[in-house]
Every structure is written in C-alpha cells, then in structure tokens.
Enzyme design. Sequence first.
Site, PDB file in Angstrom:
ATOM      1  CD  GLU A  78      37.640  42.290  38.926  1.00 16.70           C
ATOM      2  OE1 GLU A  78      37.244  41.669  39.915  1.00 16.70           O
ATOM      3  OE2 GLU A  78      38.388  41.801  38.067  1.00 16.70           O
ATOM      4  CG  HIS A 128      40.346  39.531  35.038  1.00 19.76           C
ATOM      5  ND1 HIS A 128      41.689  39.709  35.245  1.00 19.76           N
ATOM      6  CD2 HIS A 128      39.757  39.563  36.251  1.00 19.76           C
ATOM      7  CE1 HIS A 128      41.903  39.844  36.547  1.00 19.76           C
ATOM      8  NE2 HIS A 128      40.747  39.763  37.178  1.00 19.76           N
TER       9      HIS A 128
HETATM   10  P1  PGA Z   1      41.834  39.365  44.125  1.00 22.98           P
HETATM   11  O1  PGA Z   1      41.423  39.176  42.591  1.00 22.98           O
HETATM   12  O2  PGA Z   1      40.570  39.342  44.935  1.00 22.98           O
HETATM   13  O3  PGA Z   1      42.721  38.186  44.425  1.00 22.98           O
HETATM   14  O4  PGA Z   1      42.555  40.671  44.239  1.00 22.98           O
HETATM   15  C1  PGA Z   1      40.320  39.882  42.102  1.00 22.98           C
HETATM   16  C2  PGA Z   1      40.125  39.701  40.641  1.00 22.98           C
HETATM   17  O5  PGA Z   1      41.101  39.628  39.878  1.00 22.98           O
HETATM   18  O6  PGA Z   1      38.968  39.624  40.203  1.00 22.98           O
END
Ligand code: PGA
Length: 258
Positions: free
Chosen positions: A168, A96
């Site tokens: 992401e 992540h």
């Molecule tokens: P968020 O986080 O939906 O709060 O933007 C997404 C993530 O970090 O996977």
Amino acid sequence: MKTIWIGTSWKMNKNAAEAKQWLSLVIPALKECDADIQAFVIPPFPYLAQASELLDNQPIKVGAQNMCWQDSGAFTGEVSPLMLKDCGASIVEIGHSERRAMFGETDETVNLKVRSALKHGLTPLVCVGDSSQEKNWGVSIESVVRQVKIALHTISHDEATKVIIAYEPIWAIGENGTPATEQEAESVHRVLREVLIDKYGTDIGQEMTLLYGGSVNLDNASGLLDQPNIDGVFVGRTAWNAAGYVELLRIAHSKLWQ
Ligand code: PGA
C-alpha cells in the site's frame, strides 16, 4: 487459478446502524461469490463481534485493524489476539501506514504482532508501503523490501503460507492519494514475490498472497487484478459503500471467466 482476495477496512468509520446496514447489503452478494474469491471485511473493534455474528457461515472473513502482541496483562487500551478470536476475527491487519505514521507502529512491533497472530492462529495481513519522499528518492523498493523482511523475521516456511502482505504505497492512500498504475503496482509486487521466493522457495513464495491497496476504485480494480503478482485488492473508500464493495466482488468474478 489462485484465489482472488477482495477486502476492505472501514478504518475509523461507521456507527452501529451503518455497520449493520453495510453487512446486510453485502450478504446477498456473497451467495454468488465463487469459491475462488475470498472476501473479507475489517470493521472497527466495537463492531467486530456483531459483524462476526451476522456473517456467521457466510463466505467472508472478518478481521481486526490492529492488536497487541501480548496475550493479556496491564496494557491499557490494547486488544489481545485472544480477544480478537473470541469476537470471531480470523484476520488481523498489522502495520497499516496510518498506524506507523500516527501511532508509533514500527517494523519491530509489526514483527512481534505477526509472530503473536500466527501463534494464535490468526492470519496476519501485513501492510507495507513507501512514502512519496522515498518514491522521489528512488528508494521505494529498498523501503518496502526492508519492511517485508523485518515483518517476516523468524517466520517459518509453514507459517509463511498463512501470511498475507498488502503493498500500500503511502502516496496512493486516501483522498489526496494518487492511485498506483497497474504497472507501478505490479513492478513492486514482482520484487516482493522474488523476495518471498528467495526466502521460502518457489512453491511457498508463489503461493503467498500479495494484495494491492491505495485508491483502488471501480475503474482501476480490473487492471490491477489482471497483474500476475497481484492476488487481490485491499480497499478503503470505494468499499465503504456496500454497493462499491459488491461491484468489486463482481469485477473479481468476471476475472474468473475471462
Ligand atoms: P483507500 O485506502 O482505498 O481509501 O485509499 C486504502 C487503505 O488505506 O488500505
């Protein structure tokens, strides 16, 4: 029809009571979950065993937010894939952007973790994303493709079908994030799909699961799920509230009957 994945990571949020409450509110909604929807939840380590027990026999997978690539040993503060399995996890989130930015995760450690997760029968959920600077420079695709290729280095065709990739964009995540439009997200997913097809062939490349994450909310989820190369959403804030998560499941459900 491909499975639609609806997942959330709680990141470093909730206490034990809140964790239990979220799980007990979501369980009834899972009963209505079609077999073509795959739900998953990724709590912090301390609630993993509790979540797995409460969700035992429910149509939802439980995952962990990180792991060490080693099985055991002198790695203070780390958690091994074997421990995750003991606690009932079947998915492990790897790479992540918050871990890459704040805790020294690199493409190389992501690859080590992907290999270790697969060796132990855990599903690696590999997160990749471009920064706002990379976006401004026009190198988003290069950055994301590099991350995917290194994550999948030495991963065989058989193993690849078990890997999930979440695109992401860093500029889309969190309170200050701007959600990617469905077109922006799909354009990156389309390239990632081509990379997977190029590496593993059409059947496997098409079969592999590609999720989108970054400010997914109840207004944009439907449009994102309509995109041909977006197989599901990986959600933070909107799903920390059980009602939000249940609503996302309902939106996914509505896609099956379009
Ligand atoms: P968020 O986080 O939906 O709060 O933007 C997404 C993530 O970090 O996977």
